[in-house]
Design a protein around this motif. Structure first.
Motif, PDB file in Angstrom:
ATOM      1  N   UNK A 210      21.556  42.696 -33.541  1.00 20.45           N
ATOM      2  CA  UNK A 210      20.523  42.674 -32.537  1.00 20.45           C
ATOM      3  C   UNK A 210      19.538  41.740 -33.104  1.00 20.45           C
ATOM      4  N   UNK A 211      19.019  41.880 -34.435  1.00 20.18           N
ATOM      5  CA  UNK A 211      17.770  41.130 -35.016  1.00 20.18           C
ATOM      6  C   UNK A 211      18.298  39.770 -35.343  1.00 20.18           C
ATOM      7  N   UNK A 212      19.611  39.516 -35.492  1.00 20.05           N
ATOM      8  CA  UNK A 212      20.178  38.143 -35.813  1.00 20.05           C
ATOM      9  C   UNK A 212      19.955  37.423 -34.676  1.00 20.05           C
ATOM     10  N   UNK A 213      20.277  37.893 -33.570  1.00 20.78           N
ATOM     11  CA  UNK A 213      20.152  37.032 -32.345  1.00 20.78           C
ATOM     12  C   UNK A 213      18.917  36.482 -31.861  1.00 20.78           C
ATOM     13  N   UNK A 214      17.634  37.289 -32.553  1.00 22.67           N
ATOM     14  CA  UNK A 214      16.515  36.604 -32.350  1.00 22.67           C
ATOM     15  C   UNK A 214      16.268  35.391 -33.710  1.00 22.67           C
ATOM     16  N   UNK A 215      16.611  35.984 -34.788  1.00 21.10           N
ATOM     17  CA  UNK A 215      16.363  35.082 -35.683  1.00 21.10           C
ATOM     18  C   UNK A 215      16.876  33.591 -35.779  1.00 21.10           C
ATOM     19  N   UNK A 216      18.146  33.871 -35.034  1.00 25.13           N
ATOM     20  CA  UNK A 216      18.602  32.107 -34.943  1.00 25.13           C
ATOM     21  C   UNK A 216      17.957  31.117 -33.883  1.00 25.13           C
ATOM     22  N   UNK A 217      16.868  31.877 -33.363  1.00 28.34           N
ATOM     23  CA  UNK A 217      16.324  31.187 -32.444  1.00 28.34           C
ATOM     24  C   UNK A 217      15.003  30.450 -33.061  1.00 28.34           C
ATOM     25  N   UNK A 218      14.662  30.746 -34.474  1.00 33.59           N
ATOM     26  CA  UNK A 218      13.820  30.099 -35.333  1.00 33.59           C
ATOM     27  C   UNK A 218      14.351  29.117 -36.258  1.00 33.59           C
ATOM     28  N   UNK A 219      13.573  28.100 -36.459  1.00 30.47           N
ATOM     29  CA  UNK A 219      13.757  27.116 -37.653  1.00 30.47           C
ATOM     30  C   UNK A 219      14.442  27.477 -38.845  1.00 30.47           C
ATOM     31  N   UNK A 220      13.927  28.745 -39.352  1.00 27.31           N
ATOM     32  CA  UNK A 220      14.350  29.380 -40.794  1.00 27.31           C
ATOM     33  C   UNK A 220      15.863  29.819 -40.603  1.00 27.31           C
ATOM     34  N   UNK A 221      16.261  30.320 -39.310  1.00 22.00           N
ATOM     35  CA  UNK A 221      17.595  30.698 -39.522  1.00 22.00           C
ATOM     36  C   UNK A 221      18.686  30.051 -38.475  1.00 22.00           C
ATOM     37  N   UNK A 222      18.010  29.020 -37.703  1.00 21.68           N
ATOM     38  CA  UNK A 222      18.617  28.224 -36.571  1.00 21.68           C
ATOM     39  C   UNK A 222      19.619  27.249 -36.963  1.00 21.68           C
ATOM     40  N   UNK A 230      17.628  28.183 -28.046  1.00 26.84           N
ATOM     41  CA  UNK A 230      16.415  28.735 -27.322  1.00 26.84           C
ATOM     42  C   UNK A 230      16.720  28.249 -25.751  1.00 26.84           C
ATOM     43  N   UNK A 231      17.601  27.319 -25.536  1.00 24.62           N
ATOM     44  CA  UNK A 231      17.776  26.852 -24.053  1.00 24.62           C
ATOM     45  C   UNK A 231      18.622  27.774 -23.615  1.00 24.62           C
ATOM     46  N   UNK A 232      19.451  28.448 -24.219  1.00 26.62           N
ATOM     47  CA  UNK A 232      20.529  29.653 -23.740  1.00 26.62           C
ATOM     48  C   UNK A 232      20.080  30.801 -23.985  1.00 26.62           C
ATOM     49  N   UNK A 233      18.828  31.074 -24.261  1.00 28.35           N
ATOM     50  CA  UNK A 233      18.409  32.548 -24.739  1.00 28.35           C
ATOM     51  C   UNK A 233      18.740  33.612 -24.002  1.00 28.35           C
ATOM     52  N   UNK A 234      18.632  33.371 -22.428  1.00 25.96           N
ATOM     53  CA  UNK A 234      19.010  34.275 -21.503  1.00 25.96           C
ATOM     54  C   UNK A 234      20.379  34.780 -21.695  1.00 25.96           C
ATOM     55  N   UNK A 235      21.384  33.987 -22.203  1.00 25.13           N
ATOM     56  CA  UNK A 235      22.670  34.058 -22.318  1.00 25.13           C
ATOM     57  C   UNK A 235      23.049  34.575 -23.590  1.00 25.13           C
ATOM     58  N   UNK A 236      22.279  34.979 -24.342  1.00 21.89           N
ATOM     59  CA  UNK A 236      22.505  35.412 -25.902  1.00 21.89           C
ATOM     60  C   UNK A 236      22.268  37.100 -25.973  1.00 21.89           C
ATOM     61  N   UNK A 237      23.395  37.764 -26.511  1.00 21.11           N
ATOM     62  CA  UNK A 237      23.412  38.974 -26.585  1.00 21.11           C
ATOM     63  C   UNK A 237      23.705  39.385 -28.017  1.00 21.11           C
ATOM     64  N   UNK A 238      22.830  40.200 -28.757  1.00 22.07           N
ATOM     65  CA  UNK A 238      23.248  40.738 -30.166  1.00 22.07           C
ATOM     66  C   UNK A 238      23.806  42.075 -29.868  1.00 22.07           C
ATOM     67  N   UNK A 239      24.985  42.177 -30.622  1.00 19.31           N
ATOM     68  CA  UNK A 239      25.748  43.497 -30.659  1.00 19.31           C
ATOM     69  C   UNK A 239      26.067  43.716 -32.145  1.00 19.31           C
ATOM     70  N   UNK A 240      25.312  44.898 -32.574  1.00 22.34           N
ATOM     71  CA  UNK A 240      25.767  45.070 -34.024  1.00 22.34           C
ATOM     72  C   UNK A 240      27.034  45.511 -34.422  1.00 22.34           C
ATOM     73  N   UNK A 241      27.667  44.984 -35.281  1.00 25.86           N
ATOM     74  CA  UNK A 241      29.176  45.200 -35.570  1.00 25.86           C
ATOM     75  C   UNK A 241      29.091  46.646 -36.167  1.00 25.86           C
ATOM     76  N   UNK A 242      30.324  47.345 -35.899  1.00 25.87           N
ATOM     77  CA  UNK A 242      30.548  48.659 -36.335  1.00 25.87           C
ATOM     78  C   UNK A 242      31.364  48.462 -37.927  1.00 25.87           C
TER      79      UNK A 242
END
Length: 479
Positions: A210-222, A230-242
């Motif tokens: 979940x956290x990575x799905x937000x981090x990749x929207x930033x210049x530091x991690x993008x 950012x243009x596809x933000x509404x279609x991005x879902x973070x699902x933490x691995x098991x």
């Protein structure tokens, strides 16, 4: 619901990193939830063909000529594996290259052929969902649109840093429409970016925490794709691995001479004595053992630990601790670890890749050091908690999602997190962990047991994927 995973690697047949673990475990977990799952993969020469049977062929166009490839099938743990037999894969020693530092120069063509073959097969089977993974299969959502396939596409970003960037000429050789969305760079200097293609065209984009799905929207991690994401933000879902809790189970692990559980921890201390002895290190009940099992790369924090005239790792080794490292990677890091291993009697560096030794070290360790600069999800912190080794990690990506800091939340804590990738913060976290171990053994044991009892199974993740699959299928039905 019928789902086809397409991946260049999958446990138990091929592996270069965490992608293989995820595909292998998630496909099994989905099968247990009554999803019909098939995994499309290359048939590399190192894969044992026992149990595979030839059942079909696919043919398509590449470089202006027709290619043909055989398909083999094998069922295992409720999942059907479809293996593509083509010289691009069956006559190569590695997955992406002969080594991790020497990728094959024709990888764009190799994985275009692989992706197209997967869709040629899928068109015969009529799947509901085609689930592509990382850069090697990034062209799949685009091809699905151009071929007007009815199936819906899901694209998972396992690590945005590796994007599959190639010369524009490679795309021209595919014989596909030259859509600008496939490329990065300015006019006249465009380069094919396979991961960008996947992000642009997939019906749904997922990340592995979940956290990575937000981090990749930033210049530091993008990594240059933050605008597209950012243009596809509404279609991005973070699902933490098991994690595979059958493989990673200290009560049943065949690699462990001494088994143990949250209620019977004696076997863990026996494993500590055993592993320290095997590595030529002295055992002391009051000296914690810190483990590192990692690819030896900058991403994993080894520059912060090893660079400079006064490396941070030397300061850590000045504490009353033992340290064992398992891993391979950049030669400069390998050499420095071996140098420190010779210098310090409380350290051992093993420049190897070994699943058995990794299991044993997780079982022996009191703490697990994981100072990754970024970590889309990470698996070792979950293995460590499962085996009663408290993680000491950077507060980023999946590490933040799966570790609760003991200092901030003593009642629920399972490890130690530091905010910044700085010498001071890493050292402070390590020293806090050592102090906790020595001064509050009851608190340490409680945190240890909480980590061992945490639910890191794939069941929750599989349920989230099924919910996401169902959502895009419903959305398609509304059109």
């Amino acid at each position: 619901m019928e789902v086809l995973f397409v991946s260049p690697e999958t446990v138990p047949f091929s592996k270069s990193g965490g992608l293989a673990d995820v595909v292998g475990a998630l496909s099994k977990a989905l099968s247990k939830e009554n999803v019909t799952v098939e995994v499309f993969m290359p048939l590399y020469p190192f894969i044992d063909k026992k149990g595979f049977r030839e059942f079909d062929t696919v043919s398509g166009e590449l470089l202006g000529s027709v290619f043909q490839a055989k398909l083999y099938k094998k069922s295992l743990s409720g999942v059907t594996y479809i293996a593509l037999d083509h010289p691009y894969f069956s006559q190569r020693n590695g997955i992406y290259g002969d080594s991790s530092f020497t990728p094959y120069p024709d990888n764009a063509k190799r994985f275009y052929l692989f992706s197209l073959s997967a869709l040629l097969y899928a068109e015969k089977r009529k799947f509901d969902i085609i689930h592509a993974n990382d850069w090697a299969t990034g062209i799949i959502p685009f091809l699905m649109k151009t071929r007007k396939m009815k199936a819906r596409s899901v694209y998972t970003i396992h690590n945005l840093a590796y994007q599959g960037v190639f010369p524009k000429l490679d795309a021209l050789s595919f014989g596909i429409p030259m859509d600008l969305s496939l490329f990065e760079g300015k006019t006249g200097r465009e380069r094919l970016n396979l991961m960008k293609a996947g992000i642009e065209y997939a019906d749904l984009v997922t990340t592995v925490s979940k956290t990575y799905s937000k981090e990749i929207l930033t210049p530091e991690f993008g990594y240059g794709l933050e605008g597209t994401l950012k243009e596809r933000e509404k279609d991005i879902v973070g699902i933490t691995n098991g994690i595979d809790t059958d493989e990673w189970n200290p009560e049943k692990d065949k690699a462990l001479r001494y088994k143990y559980s949250p209620s019977k921890l004696k076997g863990k201390e026996e494993m500590k004595k055993l592993v320290l002895g095997e590595n030529g290190l002295e055992y002391s009940q009051n000296r914690p053992l810190i483990a590192m099992i990692s690819r030896l790369a900058e991403q994993k924090g080894f520059s912060e630990l090893l660079d400079g005239d006064d490396p941070l790792l030397e300061e850590i080794l000045g504490e009353d601790v033992s340290l064992i490292v398992i891993g391979t990677g950049e030669k400069r890091f390998e050499e420095k670890l071996l140098e420190l291993s010779e210098k310090y009697p409380n350290m051992k560096a093993n420049i190897i890749f070994s699943q058995e030794e990794s299991h044993k070290l997780e079982a022996a360790a009191d703490f697990f050091l994981m100072p990754s600069r970024y970590e889309p999800c990470g698996l070792n912190q979950m293995y460590s908690e499962r085996y009663g080794a408290l993680p000491i990690a950077h507060k980023t990506g999946g590490l933040e999602d799966t570790i609760i800091d003991v200092r901030e939340n003593p009642e629920n804590g399972t490890g130690f997190l530091f905010e910044k990738m700085s010498r001071r913060e890493i050292l402070d976290a390590v020293r806090s962990a050592i102090k906790f171990y020595n001064d509050d053994r009851t608190g340490y044991l409680e945190a240890q047991k909480r980590g061992m009892l945490a639910d890191f199974s794939w069941k929750k993740s599989a349920e989230s994927y099924i919910e996401s699959y169902s959502y895009i299928l419903r959305e398609e039905g509304k059109k």
